[in-house]
Motif scaffolding. Structure first.
Motif, short mmCIF file in Angstrom:
data_model
loop_
_atom_site.label_atom_id
_atom_site.label_comp_id
_atom_site.label_asym_id
_atom_site.label_seq_id
_atom_site.Cartn_x
_atom_site.Cartn_y
_atom_site.Cartn_z
N ALA A 154 0.81 -1.25 -0.06
CA ALA A 154 0.01 -0.07 0.08
C ALA A 154 0.82 1.31 -0.07
CB ALA A 154 -0.83 -0.03 1.08
N MET A 155 2.22 1.33 0.34
CA MET A 155 3.09 2.42 0.45
C MET A 155 3.50 2.56 -1.21
SD MET A 155 5.48 2.14 3.76
CE MET A 155 6.19 0.51 3.20
N ALA A 156 3.18 1.80 -2.05
CA ALA A 156 3.68 1.97 -3.52
C ALA A 156 2.85 2.98 -4.53
CB ALA A 156 3.71 0.67 -4.16
N ASN A 157 3.68 3.36 -5.54
CA ASN A 157 2.73 4.00 -6.45
C ASN A 157 1.79 3.05 -7.15
OD1 ASN A 157 3.95 6.78 -6.55
ND2 ASN A 157 5.70 5.84 -7.16
N ARG A 158 0.83 3.37 -7.69
CA ARG A 158 -0.28 2.41 -8.52
C ARG A 158 0.58 1.74 -9.57
NH1 ARG A 158 -5.61 5.16 -10.89
NH2 ARG A 158 -5.70 5.67 -8.33
N GLY A 159 0.17 0.50 -9.27
CA GLY A 159 0.78 -0.49 -10.22
C GLY A 159 2.11 -0.97 -9.95
N MET A 160 2.64 -0.43 -8.78
CA MET A 160 4.09 -0.86 -8.41
C MET A 160 4.29 -1.53 -6.85
SD MET A 160 6.15 2.83 -9.83
CE MET A 160 7.61 2.06 -9.79
N ALA A 161 3.20 -2.25 -6.57
CA ALA A 161 3.28 -2.74 -5.40
C ALA A 161 4.27 -4.10 -5.27
CB ALA A 161 1.96 -3.31 -5.07
N ASP A 162 4.33 -4.65 -6.39
CA ASP A 162 5.15 -5.82 -6.60
C ASP A 162 6.53 -5.55 -6.75
OD1 ASP A 162 3.04 -7.63 -6.31
OD2 ASP A 162 2.87 -7.95 -8.60
N ARG A 163 6.87 -4.41 -7.32
CA ARG A 163 8.21 -3.87 -7.55
C ARG A 163 8.45 -3.47 -6.10
NH1 ARG A 163 10.62 1.18 -11.33
NH2 ARG A 163 12.33 1.36 -10.38
N LEU A 164 7.74 -2.58 -5.43
CA LEU A 164 8.20 -2.44 -3.81
C LEU A 164 8.48 -3.68 -2.91
CD1 LEU A 164 8.54 0.36 -2.21
CD2 LEU A 164 6.38 -0.05 -1.47
N ARG A 165 7.73 -4.57 -2.97
CA ARG A 165 7.70 -5.75 -2.35
C ARG A 165 9.13 -6.19 -2.57
NH1 ARG A 165 1.87 -6.00 -2.00
NH2 ARG A 165 1.99 -6.69 -4.00
N ALA A 166 9.44 -6.21 -3.92
CA ALA A 166 10.82 -7.14 -4.41
C ALA A 166 11.85 -6.26 -3.67
CB ALA A 166 10.92 -7.16 -5.98
N ALA A 167 11.85 -5.08 -3.35
CA ALA A 167 12.95 -4.39 -2.67
C ALA A 167 13.55 -5.18 -1.34
CB ALA A 167 12.80 -2.99 -2.58
N GLY A 168 12.68 -5.95 -0.62
CA GLY A 168 13.08 -6.31 0.71
C GLY A 168 12.88 -5.36 1.57
N THR A 169 14.22 -4.94 2.16
CA THR A 169 14.26 -3.92 3.32
C THR A 169 14.05 -2.54 2.79
OG1 THR A 169 15.38 -5.40 4.67
CG2 THR A 169 15.54 -3.10 5.28
N LEU A 170 13.12 -1.69 3.39
CA LEU A 170 13.00 -0.34 3.09
C LEU A 170 13.35 0.89 4.22
CD1 LEU A 170 9.57 -0.34 1.16
CD2 LEU A 170 11.85 -0.24 0.10
N LYS A 171 13.97 1.65 3.99
CA LYS A 171 14.11 3.05 4.76
C LYS A 171 12.62 3.40 4.87
CE LYS A 171 18.83 3.82 4.30
NZ LYS A 171 19.95 4.84 3.85
N ILE A 172 12.16 4.15 5.93
CA ILE A 172 10.83 4.32 6.12
C ILE A 172 10.90 5.53 7.08
CG2 ILE A 172 9.41 2.40 5.23
CD1 ILE A 172 9.41 3.20 9.04
N GLN A 173 9.92 6.28 7.12
CA GLN A 173 9.60 7.30 8.12
C GLN A 173 8.31 7.18 8.84
OE1 GLN A 173 9.96 11.07 5.91
NE2 GLN A 173 11.85 11.36 7.04
N TYR A 174 7.90 7.10 10.08
CA TYR A 174 6.95 6.77 10.93
C TYR A 174 6.75 7.72 11.90
CZ TYR A 174 9.69 5.12 14.80
OH TYR A 174 10.55 5.40 15.80
N LYS A 175 5.42 7.76 12.27
CA LYS A 175 5.07 8.44 13.59
C LYS A 175 3.71 7.81 14.32
CE LYS A 175 2.51 12.14 11.14
NZ LYS A 175 2.38 13.66 11.13
N ARG A 176 3.57 7.81 15.53
CA ARG A 176 2.53 7.34 16.21
C ARG A 176 1.44 8.42 16.21
NH1 ARG A 176 2.45 4.79 21.37
NH2 ARG A 176 0.41 4.00 21.70
N VAL A 177 0.13 7.75 15.84
CA VAL A 177 -1.03 8.65 15.39
C VAL A 177 -2.22 7.84 16.35
CG1 VAL A 177 -0.55 9.03 13.17
CG2 VAL A 177 -1.49 7.03 13.55
N PRO A 178 -3.10 8.56 16.77
CA PRO A 178 -4.44 8.15 17.38
C PRO A 178 -5.03 6.91 16.55
CG PRO A 178 -4.44 10.46 17.65
CD PRO A 178 -3.40 10.14 16.45
#
Length: 285
Positions: A154-178
């Motif tokens: 779901a973090m991928a551009n449209r149509g690129m989910a499989d390509r993103l999953r193929a990347a393995g480990t990703l650097k991400i940014q995150y924050k706690r939300v209610p």
């Protein structure tokens, strides 16, 4: 007063709710035999999460299980049979030690967005911690999310989910939300091992913080006295006083940030092990 329903019937009867949550396989009886199947080794580490603008922190993310699945069926938080359904809808993640917190982080909600990959959309997704990511790549960063295939894609551009999953480990940014369950009450699922002397309860769907720091129950005839429950594992809390327990039970919940909610008659007289009791109450959103 809570009304007994079967767990499956309750889930389909409630209002539509938040559909964003993430989780890995359980380390409590559910071996993570597939949890690292799709991982690549990480080559970046930090001792503390790096803060970015807007309250975002830096971390890492992997995924496991089916590319379009829910990762694990409940995992180390005990949410078996619910994570692929509403309100989670497979948007779950297993948290590394700093997020899972030995089970005290169960139910917390986070926004996550990936960076550094052309397939990343840059838009955040919301996930819920429903499992533990105990070792290996999950220790490589100060904060690590082992996401379901659905949430990761779901973090991928449209149509690129499989390509993103193929990347393995990703650097991400995150924050706690209610957390926001859109009108759903808190659920109290009585563990099948409970009996007149021992009560174990799985508690989930708390608005706001999502996690719990303490739980107390008041038995019938206790005259306002609260009995503390012990944190058992995951989202499970137990009471074992060595004496017969007298229902109905009211519950006093203390969230991770110290917010208190009292649910009267959360578990009614005549309760049965294995049943789920739904309250009409929840934390304010």
């Amino acid at each position: 007063m809570a009304t007994p329903v079967t767990f499956r019937d309750a889930l389909f009867a409630v209002l539509p709710v938040l559909a964003l949550v993430v989780c890995p396989v359980s380390c409590y009886g559910n071996p993570r035999s597939t949890s690292l199947r799709n991982h690549t080794s990480s080559r970046y580490t930090t001792s503390t999460p790096a803060r970015a603008a807007g309250g975002w922190s830096s971390g890492g993310a992997t995924w496991y299980g089916s590319p379009y699945g829910a990762g694990s069926d409940g995992g180390a938080c005990g949410y078996q049979g619910t994570v692929s359904q509403r309100p989670f809808s497979s948007m779950i993640a297993a948290g590394g030690p700093s997020l899972f917190k030995n089970g005290n982080g169960c139910g917390a909600c986070y926004q996550i967005k990936c960076t550094g990959n052309k397939a990343c959309s840059g838009w955040p997704v919301t996930v819920t911690i429903t499992d533990s990511c105990p070792g290996g790549v999950c220790l490589a960063q100060a904060a690590h999310f082992d996401m379901s295939g659905t949430a990761f894609g779901a973090m991928a551009n449209r149509g690129m989910a499989d390509r993103l999953r193929a990347a393995g480990t990703l650097k991400i940014q995150y924050k706690r939300v209610p957390c926001n369950y859109n009108g759903m009450g808190i659920a109290f699922k009585v563990d099948r091992g409970s009996n007149p002397f021992y009560l174990a309860v799985l508690i989930q769907y708390q608005n706001g913080d999502g996690d719990l720091a303490a739980v107390h129950i008041m038995q019938q005839g206790q005259g306002g006295a609260w009995t503390p429950m012990q944190h058992s594992w995951g989202a499970m809390w137990r009471a074992n006083t060595g004496k017969p327990l007298r229902a109905p039970f009211s519950a006093r919940l203390v969230s991770g940030s110290g917010k208190v909610l009292v649910v009267g008659n959360a578990i009614p007289a005549g309760w049965r092990a294995g049943m789920t009791y739904w309250s009409k109450l929840n934390y304010a959103t």
